[in-house]
Design an enzyme around this catalytic site. Structure first.
Site, PDB file in Angstrom:
ATOM      1  N   ASP A 190       0.822  -1.216   0.000  1.00 44.54           N
ATOM      2  CA  ASP A 190       0.000   0.000   0.000  1.00 44.54           C
ATOM      3  C   ASP A 190       0.857   1.267   0.000  1.00 44.54           C
ATOM      4  O   ASP A 190       0.373   2.353   0.332  1.00 44.54           O
ATOM      5  CB  ASP A 190      -0.909   0.024   1.236  1.00 44.54           C
ATOM      6  CG  ASP A 190      -2.066  -0.955   1.134  1.00 44.54           C
ATOM      7  OD1 ASP A 190      -2.315  -1.481   0.040  1.00 44.54           O
ATOM      8  OD2 ASP A 190      -2.732  -1.198   2.162  1.00 44.54           O
ATOM      9  N   ASP A 228       5.382  -9.637   8.963  1.00 43.82           N
ATOM     10  CA  ASP A 228       5.649  -8.217   8.779  1.00 43.82           C
ATOM     11  C   ASP A 228       6.976  -8.082   8.053  1.00 43.82           C
ATOM     12  O   ASP A 228       7.826  -8.985   8.088  1.00 43.82           O
ATOM     13  CB  ASP A 228       5.688  -7.496  10.121  1.00 43.82           C
ATOM     14  CG  ASP A 228       4.303  -7.314  10.722  1.00 43.82           C
ATOM     15  OD1 ASP A 228       3.308  -7.486   9.980  1.00 43.82           O
ATOM     16  OD2 ASP A 228       4.206  -7.000  11.924  1.00 43.82           O
ATOM     17  N   ASP A 264       9.713  -6.640   8.580  1.00 41.35           N
ATOM     18  CA  ASP A 264      10.986  -6.652   9.304  1.00 41.35           C
ATOM     19  C   ASP A 264      11.307  -8.002   9.925  1.00 41.35           C
ATOM     20  O   ASP A 264      12.312  -8.127  10.637  1.00 41.35           O
ATOM     21  CB  ASP A 264      10.994  -5.575  10.392  1.00 41.35           C
ATOM     22  CG  ASP A 264       9.842  -5.743  11.374  1.00 41.35           C
ATOM     23  OD1 ASP A 264       8.705  -5.913  10.924  1.00 41.35           O
ATOM     24  OD2 ASP A 264      10.081  -5.679  12.602  1.00 41.35           O
ATOM     25  N   ASP A 294      -5.588  -8.806  14.257  1.00 38.41           N
ATOM     26  CA  ASP A 294      -5.112 -10.147  14.560  1.00 38.41           C
ATOM     27  C   ASP A 294      -5.783 -10.710  15.814  1.00 38.41           C
ATOM     28  O   ASP A 294      -6.177 -11.873  15.853  1.00 38.41           O
ATOM     29  CB  ASP A 294      -3.600 -10.166  14.707  1.00 38.41           C
ATOM     30  CG  ASP A 294      -3.066  -8.985  15.523  1.00 38.41           C
ATOM     31  OD1 ASP A 294      -3.883  -8.260  16.119  1.00 38.41           O
ATOM     32  OD2 ASP A 294      -1.840  -8.802  15.574  1.00 38.41           O
TER      33      ASP A 294
END
Length: 440
Positions: A96, A151, A153, A252
């Site tokens: 995004d 994610d 990272d 989540d």
């Protein structure tokens, strides 16, 4: 008369806040006691299963990103090395971004596609629904029976899917598997990369969250949350409970609760851990914690009653509710401290408050030590001197959050909507994962 009324009001607020903090603390003490019980009885994670090569299912791996070019490039290179058949691993970059991330990510994707890696670069016209919206959009494009999530990272080891997906394949009612996460910018002997007192304090707290809370809840059969990264969902579970919902910033947790109410359970695995990052600055840490706190409150407002009415044992229902309401600690602590200070000023003495205050302090000591020292020793994080210095920063950090985020949590309880604010990430040097020292 007015002074007496004011004293009564202040004392009432202090006592109410103290009781709430004591009850929340008791929930954490129960988890610590259960953790010690599991250690003594030698409880272990589910045994990893091995599937024949032709039995390995299709897996969709989703990586949602927003304006994080460098970590996105490295995330793609990392997951391309996962030990899974290339024709059955489908990587979705849910991008995004509004900066240079799409161009840089696509260049890496083209390079990896040339090597046989199946990468789909998914772009949306807007960020509606934030992460939940991006994940839901990605599910429309592929029907793999298992959906892994990372994610940008997080850097999973090559055998991650081999160690986790079979647990879902072999347990028809397992809705998800959650792996233990570690943090490369936490203090460790492998790297001095950008570590500071804040990352060390977060490392202590996060080790407690994963090793003490998450693992204990899973072994006890209590509700524990999917952490949004480092996990794999059964696609049928997501579909059965209505898919991703974007009403909360903790999408989540919301999906976890709905899955549990639908009769599904999670599986927690401690090995292999997946390295990620924690915020390195106080401002970014405050924003992250505020997002999580507000998200928990939003989920709690919608699910407390369904959880209480669930056809579960009383212990399981209480444990579930404690999980989703514990963020109320922060505004409660701030209000309680203010009321205590006013009470001392009005009375001119701390003595009337000492019995309750001593109980709270004793309980706090038990919780802090239980959630930091036990995993610190189990994971062999370092010497006791380093532990004491880092542990001493945890209570003040929690008090800071109580005052910095408490008001925002109360606003969320009154219906205030929050927007998703990304936590900045920078590429991190790899570090060797630590393993749990199991009780003999």
């Amino acid at each position: 008369m007015i002074l007496a009324l004011l004293q009564f009001l202040v004392d009432s607020v202090w006592l109410a806040a103290a009781l709430i903090m004591i009850m929340i603390g008791a929930g954490f003490v129960a988890i610590i006691a259960r953790f010690l019980f599991d250690r003594l009885r030698g409880a272990r994670d589910p045994e990893p299963a091995v599937l024949a090569e032709d039995e390995l299912p299709h897996v969709l791996l989703q990586i949602p990103v927003f304006n994080e070019a460098e970590v996105t490039e490295q995330a793609l290179r990392c997951v391309a090395e996962l030990d899974w058949p290339k024709d059955r691993l489908h990587i979705q970059l849910l991008d995004d971004s509004t900066d240079e991330t799409p161009q840089r990510a696509e260049a890496v994707a083209i390079e990896l596609r040339a090597k046989g890696v199946d990468i789909h670069h998914v772009r949306r016209a807007d960020r509606s629904g934030f992460k939940a919206g991006a994940c839901a959009e990605g599910l429309k494009l592929f029907d793999a029976p298992y959906v892994a999530m990372l994610d940008a990272d997080f850097r999973p080891p090559a055998d991650w899917l081999r160690r986790t997906v079979p647990l879902l394949v072999n347990d028809d009612r397992a809705g998800f598997v959650q792996s233990r996460c570690e943090f490369s910018n936490y203090r460790c002997e492998f790297s001095n990369y950008r570590k500071n007192w804040l990352t060390r304090a977060q490392g202590l707290v996060q080790d407690g969250h994963f090793l003490v809370e998450q693992r204990t809840r899973a072994l006890a059969g209590w509700l524990f949350q999917f952490n949004g990264t480092g996990g794999i969902w059964r696609r049928a579970t997501i579909d059965a409970v209505g898919g991703w919902s974007d009403y909360s910033l903790c999408e989540d947790l919301d999906l976890t609760v709905r899955a549990a109410l639908g009769g599904w359970h999670g599986v927690f695995v401690s090995e292999p851990p997946i390295p990620g990052q924690v915020p390195e600055g106080l401002r970014d840490y405050r924003r992250q914690q505020r997002r999580w706190s507000n998200g928990f409150v939003q989920v709690a407002q919608k699910t407390v009653l369904p959880l209480w009415n669930a056809p579960w044992s009383l212990t399981r229902r209480v444990a579930a509710i404690v999980l989703i309401v514990h963020q109320i600690f922060f505004p409660t602590a701030a209000i309680g401290l203010i009321a205590l200070l006013l009470g001392v000023i009005l009375r001119g003495s701390l003595m009337p408050y000492l019995p309750v205050l001593e109980l709270i302090l004793a309980e706090t000591l038990v919780v802090v030590l239980g959630f930091t020292l036990l995993p610190y020793l189990a994971l062999k994080r370092g010497g006791l001197g380093d532990y004491v210095k880092t542990m001493a920063s945890v209570p003040p950090l929690m008090i800071y959050l109580a005052f910095s985020n408490g008001a925002k949590i109360l606003q969320t309880m009154r219906g205030r909507k929050s927007t998703f604010k990304r936590t900045p990430k920078t590429e991190h040097a790899p570090s060797a994962p630590t393993q749990i020292q199991e009780a003999e």
